[in-house]
Design an enzyme around this catalytic site. Sequence first.
Site: not given
Ligand code: FPP
Length: 244
Positions: A65, A17
């Site tokens: 998501n 996250d």
């Molecule tokens: C959460 O951060 C992250 C995600 C929804 C995506 C996680 C994906 C990766 C680390 C890369 C992809 C890896 C693979 C193996 C497919 P957020 O966007 O919710 O951050 P925020 O809470 O700050 O908005």
Amino acid sequence: MNYDDLKIPTHVAMILDGNGRWAQERGMSRSMGHEAGFENLKRLSEYIFSKGIKVFSVYAFSTENFKRSKAEVDFLMNLFEKKFKEYADLLKKKNIRIVFSGKKEAPLPDGVIEITKEVEEETKDNNGGIFNICLNYGGHSEIVEATKKISSLVKEGKLAVEDITEENFYHYLFQDLPPIDFLIRTSGEVRISNFMLYQLSYAEMYFPKTYFPAFDTNCFDEAILAYNKRDRRFGGIQNDSKNS
Ligand code: FPP
């Protein structure tokens, strides 16, 4: 850091996250945060397996998501299509088996589904560790799907109701993995968000404030030191550390 004298959890899980906030605080687009998160995951997963952790599960993309903007979802799916094979090759060379938890169906793009199946097939005989990637994943859905599988088997006379146990229930989940010992959620959020609900029952939990792209191997070392200070009782009274 040397892990020789430490208790090593068998199964570590991570909720990745804070990619978006990491990028925004640096005046970058959220997409750049996801790209940085992806690169960080590559480094971190290699490190984690090199330290003798047998199973590493990550929450890469939940069913929820898909409610994000089309541009952000498309960016993440394209990132996976463009870069995941190379990442998988790296882990393949380290004898890691890669599996995916979640529904391998739309709204996941066909290209992504194809890669997940290919990679699972190509790495199925590896036995140096298991990397479980939760993609189009939901914890309730996992339990409901397991219940459906079990019900069908019972209906077909292939499984007796008395033979359904807490232990063999794992076998019907998306992947048959051991329970989670240690859960890390980065970015300071303190919730589980429908992640691996059955497997998390006795997990120790750790919620560092660091955003995922900045959660490096030193941060992981700190997390393991914190895990080593926990007294895992599994509902018992005394210090019972039979299961690291
Ligand atoms: C959460 O951060 C992250 C995600 C929804 C995506 C996680 C994906 C990766 C680390 C890369 C992809 C890896 C693979 C193996 C497919 P957020 O966007 O919710 O951050 P925020 O809470 O700050 O908005």
